[in-house]
Design a protein around this motif. Sequence first.
Motif, PDB file in Angstrom:
ATOM      1  N   LEU A  89       0.853  -1.183   0.000  1.00 43.39           N
ATOM      2  CA  LEU A  89       0.000   0.000   0.000  1.00 43.39           C
ATOM      3  C   LEU A  89       0.889   1.234   0.000  1.00 43.39           C
ATOM      4  O   LEU A  89       1.924   1.266   0.667  1.00 43.39           O
ATOM      5  N   LEU A  90       0.484   2.271  -0.732  1.00 47.37           N
ATOM      6  CA  LEU A  90       1.155   3.564  -0.689  1.00 47.37           C
ATOM      7  C   LEU A  90       0.196   4.559  -0.064  1.00 47.37           C
ATOM      8  O   LEU A  90      -0.896   4.800  -0.592  1.00 47.37           O
ATOM      9  N   LEU A  91       0.578   5.152   1.063  1.00 47.92           N
ATOM     10  CA  LEU A  91      -0.268   6.087   1.793  1.00 47.92           C
ATOM     11  C   LEU A  91       0.137   7.525   1.480  1.00 47.92           C
ATOM     12  O   LEU A  91       1.316   7.879   1.570  1.00 47.92           O
ATOM     13  N   LEU A  92      -0.847   8.351   1.130  1.00 50.47           N
ATOM     14  CA  LEU A  92      -0.616   9.734   0.723  1.00 50.47           C
ATOM     15  C   LEU A  92      -1.469  10.669   1.588  1.00 50.47           C
ATOM     16  O   LEU A  92      -2.638  10.386   1.838  1.00 50.47           O
ATOM     17  N   HIS A  93      -0.907  11.770   1.993  1.00 44.18           N
ATOM     18  CA  HIS A  93      -1.539  12.694   2.932  1.00 44.18           C
ATOM     19  C   HIS A  93      -2.241  13.838   2.213  1.00 44.18           C
ATOM     20  O   HIS A  93      -2.181  13.970   0.984  1.00 44.18           O
TER      21      HIS A  93
ATOM     22  N   SER B  19       1.689  15.776   6.134  1.00 45.25           N
ATOM     23  CA  SER B  19       2.852  14.946   5.827  1.00 45.25           C
ATOM     24  C   SER B  19       2.502  13.477   6.023  1.00 45.25           C
ATOM     25  O   SER B  19       1.402  13.136   6.490  1.00 45.25           O
ATOM     26  N   HIS B  20       3.477  12.608   5.714  1.00 43.49           N
ATOM     27  CA  HIS B  20       3.268  11.168   5.862  1.00 43.49           C
ATOM     28  C   HIS B  20       2.949  10.782   7.301  1.00 43.49           C
ATOM     29  O   HIS B  20       2.345   9.740   7.559  1.00 43.49           O
TER      30      HIS B  20
ATOM     31  N   LEU C  66       4.000   1.666   2.726  1.00 37.58           N
ATOM     32  CA  LEU C  66       4.870   2.806   2.477  1.00 37.58           C
ATOM     33  C   LEU C  66       4.041   4.084   2.596  1.00 37.58           C
ATOM     34  O   LEU C  66       2.867   4.105   2.194  1.00 37.58           O
ATOM     35  N   ALA C  67       4.651   5.138   3.128  1.00 33.04           N
ATOM     36  CA  ALA C  67       3.978   6.433   3.245  1.00 33.04           C
ATOM     37  C   ALA C  67       4.905   7.498   2.683  1.00 33.04           C
ATOM     38  O   ALA C  67       6.082   7.555   3.042  1.00 33.04           O
ATOM     39  N   ALA C  68       4.376   8.330   1.790  1.00 35.23           N
ATOM     40  CA  ALA C  68       5.203   9.317   1.094  1.00 35.23           C
ATOM     41  C   ALA C  68       4.795  10.735   1.459  1.00 35.23           C
ATOM     42  O   ALA C  68       3.628  11.021   1.754  1.00 35.23           O
TER      43      ALA C  68
ATOM     44  N   GLY D  50      -4.184  13.844  -1.154  1.00 43.29           N
ATOM     45  CA  GLY D  50      -3.603  12.541  -1.458  1.00 43.29           C
ATOM     46  C   GLY D  50      -4.582  11.622  -2.148  1.00 43.29           C
ATOM     47  O   GLY D  50      -4.189  10.786  -2.980  1.00 43.29           O
ATOM     48  N   GLY D  51      -5.871  11.747  -1.835  1.00 41.04           N
ATOM     49  CA  GLY D  51      -6.887  10.949  -2.512  1.00 41.04           C
ATOM     50  C   GLY D  51      -7.024  11.316  -3.970  1.00 41.04           C
ATOM     51  O   GLY D  51      -7.257  10.455  -4.827  1.00 41.04           O
ATOM     52  N   ILE D  52      -6.872  12.600  -4.272  1.00 40.41           N
ATOM     53  CA  ILE D  52      -6.917  13.038  -5.667  1.00 40.41           C
ATOM     54  C   ILE D  52      -5.690  12.528  -6.418  1.00 40.41           C
ATOM     55  O   ILE D  52      -5.788  12.081  -7.573  1.00 40.41           O
ATOM     56  N   VAL D  53      -4.524  12.560  -5.765  1.00 43.57           N
ATOM     57  CA  VAL D  53      -3.325  11.992  -6.394  1.00 43.57           C
ATOM     58  C   VAL D  53      -3.508  10.496  -6.630  1.00 43.57           C
ATOM     59  O   VAL D  53      -3.131   9.969  -7.683  1.00 43.57           O
ATOM     60  N   ALA D  54      -4.118   9.793  -5.668  1.00 39.20           N
ATOM     61  CA  ALA D  54      -4.391   8.358  -5.852  1.00 39.20           C
ATOM     62  C   ALA D  54      -5.285   8.127  -7.058  1.00 39.20           C
ATOM     63  O   ALA D  54      -5.078   7.180  -7.828  1.00 39.20           O
ATOM     64  N   ALA D  55      -6.274   8.996  -7.259  1.00 38.96           N
ATOM     65  CA  ALA D  55      -7.146   8.865  -8.428  1.00 38.96           C
ATOM     66  C   ALA D  55      -6.376   9.122  -9.714  1.00 38.96           C
ATOM     67  O   ALA D  55      -6.617   8.463 -10.736  1.00 38.96           O
TER      68      ALA D  55
END
Length: 287
Positions: free
Chosen positions: A18-22, A27-28, A45-47, A92-97
Motif C-alpha cells: 500500500l502507498l499512503l498519501l496525505h 505529511s506522511h 509505504l507512506a510518502a 492525497g486521494g486526488i493523487v491516488a485517483a
Amino acid sequence: MTDLQLHVRDHGGEGPPLLLLHGAGRSHADWDDAVPSLLPHHRVLAADLPGHGASPACAPGGWSFEATTEAVDAALSAHGAADALPVGHSLGGIVAAHLAANRPGTPAAVNLDGFWWGGTGSDEDRERIGEIVRASAGAVAPAEYLSQQRAHAGRFGIAAERAERTARAAARQLPDGRWQTLPERDTALALYDALDALDLFALFRRAKCPLLLVRAERAQPPGPPGMEWFEAFLAEYREELTRSLAGLCEDRPQTVTVTGFDGTHAMLLEEPEKVASAIGEFAAGVR
C-alpha cells in the motif's frame, strides 16, 4: 520524466503493498496511527508529496499533478513496489485517483474525502474561498504554532499528542522559533491553481481499476461569527457532491464504490484504526 525524489517511509510489513498519501499542508506522519492496523496484511509505504514534509518541491514555485504522479511512480519503482495500491486522504486521494487513471498496473485506489470544491456555489463564493485559502498559503506561523494546532484539533476530539506530533512533521521550525508551514507560498499557490483547474469527476471516470471513494458524513464544527455564508456554501456543496457521486456510480457500477464515514474531513486523525479497517477490507476484495 521527473528527477524529483520524494521522501518515503517504508514501514515494512508482509503482503501486497500500500502507498499512503496525505492531504494538503500535511505529511506522511498523519498515517502513523493507522499503519499498525495495516501491517499484518500489507507492506506499507507512506510518502511526502512534493513540497510537503521532507520532500522537495516539484520545481521553484511549481506544483502539478503530472509531475507528482511521475515522482510517485519513480518512488514506487525505487522501493520495489510498482504494484502498490495508492490510498490518499484529501489531496492525497486526488493523487491516488490520478495514479488510477494514468498509471498502468495500478490495482485499485482509495480516495478519503478528496473532492475539492469543484463547480459548487456561486462565482462570488468560490472567489471568496479562493482568497481565504491563498491568504494563508505558505504562511510563517508564530512560535505558538504547535499549541494552536493542539487547540484546533481538540475541537475535533483529536488527542493533543497526535495533533502536535503530526503538526510538527508538517512544518519546519525557523531559527527565531517561528514555523514555516508547508508547502511554501509559491508552491502552495501553484497547488491551489492545479486543484481549481481539475475536472475531478472526469478523472474518476477515466480510471479503469476499482475505486473506493470515502465521504466524510459528519459536519465540521461551526466556524467563527461572520462565516455563516460558508455554512450555506457547505450545505450546497454536500448536495452537489451527493448528486455527482450518484451519477458516477450509475456510470461505473462495476468499478466505483462510494461509502460514508462517521467522521469529519479530519477522519484520518480522528479515527485512524477505523480508517485502516475500511482500507483493509477494500484492499482484500480487489487482490
